[in-house]
Design a protein around this motif. Structure first.
Motif, PDB file in Angstrom:
ATOM      1  N   VAL A   5       0.860  -1.183   0.000  1.00  0.00           N
ATOM      2  CA  VAL A   5       0.000   0.000   0.000  1.00  0.00           C
ATOM      3  C   VAL A   5       0.892   1.225   0.000  1.00  0.00           C
ATOM      4  O   VAL A   5       1.753   1.380   0.867  1.00  0.00           O
ATOM      5  CB  VAL A   5      -0.934   0.018   1.227  1.00  0.00           C
ATOM      6  CG1 VAL A   5      -1.760   1.304   1.254  1.00  0.00           C
ATOM      7  CG2 VAL A   5      -1.852  -1.206   1.233  1.00  0.00           C
ATOM      8  N   PHE A   6       0.682   2.073  -0.999  1.00  0.00           N
ATOM      9  CA  PHE A   6       1.403   3.339  -1.069  1.00  0.00           C
ATOM     10  C   PHE A   6       0.563   4.392  -0.363  1.00  0.00           C
ATOM     11  O   PHE A   6      -0.647   4.481  -0.578  1.00  0.00           O
ATOM     12  CB  PHE A   6       1.636   3.754  -2.529  1.00  0.00           C
ATOM     13  CG  PHE A   6       2.597   2.853  -3.245  1.00  0.00           C
ATOM     14  CD1 PHE A   6       3.959   3.084  -3.171  1.00  0.00           C
ATOM     15  CD2 PHE A   6       2.132   1.776  -3.982  1.00  0.00           C
ATOM     16  CE1 PHE A   6       4.853   2.257  -3.838  1.00  0.00           C
ATOM     17  CE2 PHE A   6       3.013   0.945  -4.650  1.00  0.00           C
ATOM     18  CZ  PHE A   6       4.378   1.181  -4.572  1.00  0.00           C
ATOM     19  N   ILE A   7       1.216   5.174   0.477  1.00  0.00           N
ATOM     20  CA  ILE A   7       0.534   6.212   1.243  1.00  0.00           C
ATOM     21  C   ILE A   7       1.146   7.559   0.890  1.00  0.00           C
ATOM     22  O   ILE A   7       2.365   7.706   0.850  1.00  0.00           O
ATOM     23  CB  ILE A   7       0.672   5.964   2.758  1.00  0.00           C
ATOM     24  CG1 ILE A   7       0.083   4.600   3.119  1.00  0.00           C
ATOM     25  CG2 ILE A   7      -0.008   7.079   3.550  1.00  0.00           C
ATOM     26  CD1 ILE A   7       0.354   4.167   4.538  1.00  0.00           C
ATOM     27  N   ASP A   8       0.280   8.525   0.618  1.00  0.00           N
ATOM     28  CA  ASP A   8       0.718   9.882   0.315  1.00  0.00           C
ATOM     29  C   ASP A   8      -0.007  10.830   1.251  1.00  0.00           C
ATOM     30  O   ASP A   8      -1.198  10.663   1.508  1.00  0.00           O
ATOM     31  CB  ASP A   8       0.392  10.224  -1.139  1.00  0.00           C
ATOM     32  CG  ASP A   8       0.813  11.652  -1.493  1.00  0.00           C
ATOM     33  OD1 ASP A   8       1.975  12.007  -1.226  1.00  0.00           O
ATOM     34  OD2 ASP A   8      -0.024  12.393  -2.030  1.00  0.00           O
ATOM     35  N   THR A   9       0.712  11.795   1.779  1.00  0.00           N
ATOM     36  CA  THR A   9       0.093  12.786   2.655  1.00  0.00           C
ATOM     37  C   THR A   9       0.440  14.190   2.181  1.00  0.00           C
ATOM     38  O   THR A   9       1.467  14.401   1.538  1.00  0.00           O
ATOM     39  CB  THR A   9       0.575  12.649   4.115  1.00  0.00           C
ATOM     40  OG1 THR A   9       1.983  12.871   4.171  1.00  0.00           O
ATOM     41  CG2 THR A   9       0.258  11.283   4.680  1.00  0.00           C
ATOM     42  N   ILE A  25      -4.839  12.622   3.030  1.00  0.00           N
ATOM     43  CA  ILE A  25      -4.230  11.292   3.096  1.00  0.00           C
ATOM     44  C   ILE A  25      -4.797  10.464   1.956  1.00  0.00           C
ATOM     45  O   ILE A  25      -6.014  10.426   1.757  1.00  0.00           O
ATOM     46  CB  ILE A  25      -4.521  10.581   4.429  1.00  0.00           C
ATOM     47  CG1 ILE A  25      -3.964  11.389   5.600  1.00  0.00           C
ATOM     48  CG2 ILE A  25      -3.931   9.165   4.429  1.00  0.00           C
ATOM     49  CD1 ILE A  25      -4.338  10.851   6.957  1.00  0.00           C
ATOM     50  N   CYS A  27      -4.271   6.544  -0.109  1.00  0.00           N
ATOM     51  CA  CYS A  27      -3.661   5.209  -0.113  1.00  0.00           C
ATOM     52  C   CYS A  27      -4.126   4.462  -1.364  1.00  0.00           C
ATOM     53  O   CYS A  27      -5.300   4.539  -1.732  1.00  0.00           O
ATOM     54  CB  CYS A  27      -4.095   4.407   1.104  1.00  0.00           C
ATOM     55  SG  CYS A  27      -3.797   5.188   2.686  1.00  0.00           S
ATOM     56  N   GLU A  29      -3.682   0.473  -3.059  1.00  0.00           N
ATOM     57  CA  GLU A  29      -3.201  -0.891  -2.843  1.00  0.00           C
ATOM     58  C   GLU A  29      -2.794  -1.534  -4.172  1.00  0.00           C
ATOM     59  O   GLU A  29      -3.492  -1.409  -5.177  1.00  0.00           O
ATOM     60  CB  GLU A  29      -4.297  -1.735  -2.191  1.00  0.00           C
ATOM     61  CG  GLU A  29      -3.864  -3.169  -1.920  1.00  0.00           C
ATOM     62  CD  GLU A  29      -4.991  -4.006  -1.363  1.00  0.00           C
ATOM     63  OE1 GLU A  29      -4.918  -4.375  -0.194  1.00  0.00           O
ATOM     64  OE2 GLU A  29      -5.956  -4.275  -2.126  1.00  0.00           O
ATOM     65  N   LYS A  35      -2.441  -2.553  -9.639  1.00  0.00           N
ATOM     66  CA  LYS A  35      -3.466  -1.933  -8.796  1.00  0.00           C
ATOM     67  C   LYS A  35      -4.605  -2.909  -8.562  1.00  0.00           C
ATOM     68  O   LYS A  35      -5.058  -3.576  -9.489  1.00  0.00           O
ATOM     69  CB  LYS A  35      -4.039  -0.676  -9.448  1.00  0.00           C
ATOM     70  CG  LYS A  35      -3.119   0.492  -9.486  1.00  0.00           C
ATOM     71  CD  LYS A  35      -3.846   1.687 -10.092  1.00  0.00           C
ATOM     72  CE  LYS A  35      -2.927   2.850 -10.293  1.00  0.00           C
ATOM     73  NZ  LYS A  35      -3.628   3.997 -10.912  1.00  0.00           N
ATOM     74  N   GLN A  39      -8.642   1.817  -2.950  1.00  0.00           N
ATOM     75  CA  GLN A  39      -7.951   3.063  -2.652  1.00  0.00           C
ATOM     76  C   GLN A  39      -8.759   3.861  -1.632  1.00  0.00           C
ATOM     77  O   GLN A  39      -9.945   3.618  -1.442  1.00  0.00           O
ATOM     78  CB  GLN A  39      -7.706   3.874  -3.907  1.00  0.00           C
ATOM     79  CG  GLN A  39      -8.952   4.210  -4.683  1.00  0.00           C
ATOM     80  CD  GLN A  39      -8.614   4.828  -6.030  1.00  0.00           C
ATOM     81  OE1 GLN A  39      -7.549   4.601  -6.596  1.00  0.00           O
ATOM     82  NE2 GLN A  39      -9.526   5.609  -6.560  1.00  0.00           N
ATOM     83  N   ASN A  41      -8.972   8.044  -0.056  1.00  0.00           N
ATOM     84  CA  ASN A  41      -8.497   9.418  -0.067  1.00  0.00           C
ATOM     85  C   ASN A  41      -9.428  10.251   0.787  1.00  0.00           C
ATOM     86  O   ASN A  41     -10.647  10.123   0.686  1.00  0.00           O
ATOM     87  CB  ASN A  41      -8.466   9.974  -1.494  1.00  0.00           C
ATOM     88  CG  ASN A  41      -7.902  11.382  -1.510  1.00  0.00           C
ATOM     89  OD1 ASN A  41      -8.630  12.351  -1.459  1.00  0.00           O
ATOM     90  ND2 ASN A  41      -6.594  11.474  -1.562  1.00  0.00           N
TER      91      ASN A  41
END
Length: 81
Positions: A5-9, A25, A27, A29, A35, A39, A41
């Motif tokens: 899981v990529f997480i971006d903030t 936030i 995410c 998966e 993919k 997801q 957001n």
């Protein structure tokens, strides 16, 4: 088989100990490099804390877009249901 899981903030700045807060936030998966379609957001209310000029230039999320959102604690409680 593996999942990641990529997480971006996005935040109001880089100094959490001086009051900067998370405002977005996201995410996504992946499973076996593809993919999965799962997801998440959410935008967060920073409780009146404005983004500093450098952060605003990077993410473009103004404080006016965030007032109607939940704070982080409420968003996490809502997403876990």
């Amino acid at each position: 088989m593996y999942k990641i899981v990529f997480i971006d903030t996005e935040t109001t700045g880089l100094k959490p100990f001086k009051g900067d807060r998370a405002i977005d936030i996201a995410c996504i998966e992946y499973q076996n490099g593809k993919k999965t379609g799962r997801q998440f957001n959410t935008r967060l209310n920073p409780k009146g804390k404005s983004s500093d000029k450098r952060a605003l230039k990077i993410h473009g999320i103004s404080i006016n877009l965030l007032f109607s959102n939940h704070c982080l604690k409420m968003s996490l409680q809502t997403s876990s249901k």
